[in-house]
Write a protein that holds these residues in place. Structure first.
Motif, PDB file in Angstrom:
ATOM      1  N   GLU A   1       9.116   9.601  -5.431  1.00 50.02           N
ATOM      2  CA  GLU A   1      10.552   9.176  -5.732  1.00 50.02           C
ATOM      3  C   GLU A   1      11.406   9.391  -4.275  1.00 50.02           C
ATOM      4  N   CYS A   2      11.047  10.268  -3.563  1.00 48.17           N
ATOM      5  CA  CYS A   2      11.630  10.509  -2.328  1.00 48.17           C
ATOM      6  C   CYS A   2      11.186   9.320  -1.328  1.00 48.17           C
ATOM      7  N   VAL A   3       9.928   8.781  -1.173  1.00 45.56           N
ATOM      8  CA  VAL A   3       9.853   8.000  -0.359  1.00 45.56           C
ATOM      9  C   VAL A   3      10.424   6.569  -0.920  1.00 45.56           C
ATOM     10  N   ARG A   4      10.287   6.215  -2.026  1.00 46.32           N
ATOM     11  CA  ARG A   4      11.026   5.170  -2.461  1.00 46.32           C
ATOM     12  C   ARG A   4      12.690   5.396  -2.134  1.00 46.32           C
ATOM     13  N   GLU A   5      13.264   6.465  -2.393  1.00 43.11           N
ATOM     14  CA  GLU A   5      14.793   6.279  -2.133  1.00 43.11           C
ATOM     15  C   GLU A   5      14.853   6.354  -0.838  1.00 43.11           C
ATOM     16  N   LEU A   6      14.254   7.098   0.302  1.00 42.83           N
ATOM     17  CA  LEU A   6      14.429   6.738   1.645  1.00 42.83           C
ATOM     18  C   LEU A   6      14.072   5.404   2.035  1.00 42.83           C
ATOM     19  N   LEU A   7      13.110   4.858   1.509  1.00 41.53           N
ATOM     20  CA  LEU A   7      12.925   3.479   2.165  1.00 41.53           C
ATOM     21  C   LEU A   7      14.072   2.416   1.696  1.00 41.53           C
TER      22      LEU A   7
ATOM     23  N   ASN B   1       0.742  -1.165   0.073  1.00 42.48           N
ATOM     24  CA  ASN B   1      -0.209   0.019  -0.140  1.00 42.48           C
ATOM     25  C   ASN B   1       0.837   1.179  -0.060  1.00 42.48           C
ATOM     26  N   SER B   2       1.202   1.554  -1.133  1.00 43.51           N
ATOM     27  CA  SER B   2       2.188   2.806  -1.206  1.00 43.51           C
ATOM     28  C   SER B   2       1.678   4.070  -0.636  1.00 43.51           C
ATOM     29  N   ASP B   3       0.315   4.210  -0.670  1.00 38.92           N
ATOM     30  CA  ASP B   3      -0.281   5.302  -0.355  1.00 38.92           C
ATOM     31  C   ASP B   3      -0.244   5.403   1.181  1.00 38.92           C
ATOM     32  N   LEU B   4      -0.388   4.143   1.809  1.00 39.40           N
ATOM     33  CA  LEU B   4      -0.219   4.185   3.383  1.00 39.40           C
ATOM     34  C   LEU B   4       1.252   4.463   3.654  1.00 39.40           C
ATOM     35  N   ALA B   5       2.234   3.916   3.012  1.00 41.65           N
ATOM     36  CA  ALA B   5       3.390   4.415   3.476  1.00 41.65           C
ATOM     37  C   ALA B   5       4.137   5.772   3.215  1.00 41.65           C
ATOM     38  N   GLU B   6       3.442   6.296   2.180  1.00 42.12           N
ATOM     39  CA  GLU B   6       3.728   7.741   1.811  1.00 42.12           C
ATOM     40  C   GLU B   6       2.910   8.701   3.090  1.00 42.12           C
ATOM     41  N   GLU B   7       1.861   8.088   3.461  1.00 40.56           N
ATOM     42  CA  GLU B   7       1.108   8.601   4.430  1.00 40.56           C
ATOM     43  C   GLU B   7       1.902   8.920   5.635  1.00 40.56           C
ATOM     44  N   VAL B   8       2.341   7.624   6.175  1.00 39.70           N
ATOM     45  CA  VAL B   8       3.307   7.430   7.298  1.00 39.70           C
ATOM     46  C   VAL B   8       4.618   8.252   7.239  1.00 39.70           C
ATOM     47  N   LEU B   9       5.354   8.251   6.224  1.00 36.50           N
ATOM     48  CA  LEU B   9       6.418   9.033   6.035  1.00 36.50           C
ATOM     49  C   LEU B   9       6.238  10.541   5.971  1.00 36.50           C
ATOM     50  N   THR B  10       5.199  10.870   5.623  1.00 37.34           N
ATOM     51  CA  THR B  10       4.543  12.469   5.523  1.00 37.34           C
ATOM     52  C   THR B  10       4.373  12.887   6.979  1.00 37.34           C
ATOM     53  N   GLU B  11       3.701  11.945   7.485  1.00 37.21           N
ATOM     54  CA  GLU B  11       3.263  12.440   9.021  1.00 37.21           C
ATOM     55  C   GLU B  11       4.397  12.454   9.914  1.00 37.21           C
ATOM     56  N   GLU B  12       5.477  11.553   9.451  1.00 35.33           N
ATOM     57  CA  GLU B  12       6.838  11.614  10.311  1.00 35.33           C
ATOM     58  C   GLU B  12       7.738  12.790   9.933  1.00 35.33           C
ATOM     59  N   LEU B  13       7.826  13.125   8.422  1.00 32.97           N
ATOM     60  CA  LEU B  13       8.699  13.880   7.847  1.00 32.97           C
ATOM     61  C   LEU B  13       7.431  15.088   7.194  1.00 32.97           C
ATOM     62  N   PRO B  14       7.146  15.961   8.003  1.00 29.05           N
ATOM     63  CA  PRO B  14       6.011  16.587   7.354  1.00 29.05           C
ATOM     64  C   PRO B  14       6.508  17.569   6.106  1.00 29.05           C
ATOM     65  N   TRP B  15       7.837  17.831   5.912  1.00 27.87           N
ATOM     66  CA  TRP B  15       8.165  18.555   4.856  1.00 27.87           C
ATOM     67  C   TRP B  15       8.188  18.053   3.867  1.00 27.87           C
TER      68      TRP B  15
END
Length: 153
Positions: free
Chosen positions: A91-97, A66-80
């Motif tokens: 791309e950011c989410v994929r690279e950081l993961l 669930n890429s949307d959920l992973a992005e939501e989790v990272l966005t909550e932890e990294l608001p920027w």
């Protein structure tokens, strides 16, 4: 876990004054001319590494399913992350993961730390619409000619 700080010179003069603190805390050795050092018991280090590995892999599983959920989790932890355009956000989410999983597996987290700082800087640029436009170009020419330095040897 708590930390206690000591001047590096205190450790050099008498490690026996610093090492007992490792029973209840990690120790930061503060150095004036270089990066600080951290002393910790191996058991705490191994527990932290194992925890990071499990968390990184669990987040990777969530991202695959669930890429949307992973992005939501990272966005909550990294608001920027919200400042990034959609294409760069993915791309950011994929690279950081990817860096996080590799770092958790190998214990080498500097590439993750560098990528995190780089993406954060990129997001800050995107947060300023005028700066973002200027950095996207177009750019005129290669810039001014710079004279060759004179060899004075």
């Amino acid at each position: 876990m708590t930390t206690k700080s000591f001047p590096y010179s205190a450790f050099l003069r008498g490690p026996s004054q610093v090492l007992p603190s490792l029973e209840s805390a990690d120790v930061i050795l503060e150095r004036r001319d270089d990066e600080n050092l951290i002393l910790m018991r191996a058991e705490r280090f191994e527990a932290g590494t194992a925890s990071l590995r499990i968390a990184a892999r669990a987040l990777a599983i969530v991202a695959r399913r669930n890429s949307d959920l992973a992005e939501e989790v990272l966005t909550e932890e990294l608001p920027w992350v919200t400042w990034l355009p959609d294409t760069e956000r993915h791309e950011c989410v994929r690279e950081l993961l990817g860096h996080l999983i590799a770092g958790a597996d190998t214990g080498e987290l500097l590439p993750f730390g560098r990528a995190l700082a780089s993406w954060r800087s990129t997001a800050i640029v995107w947060s300023d619409p005028q700066l973002a436009r200027e950095l996207q170009g177009p750019f005129t020419g290669d810039g001014p000619d710079v004279p060759r330095p004179i060899d004075e040897s």
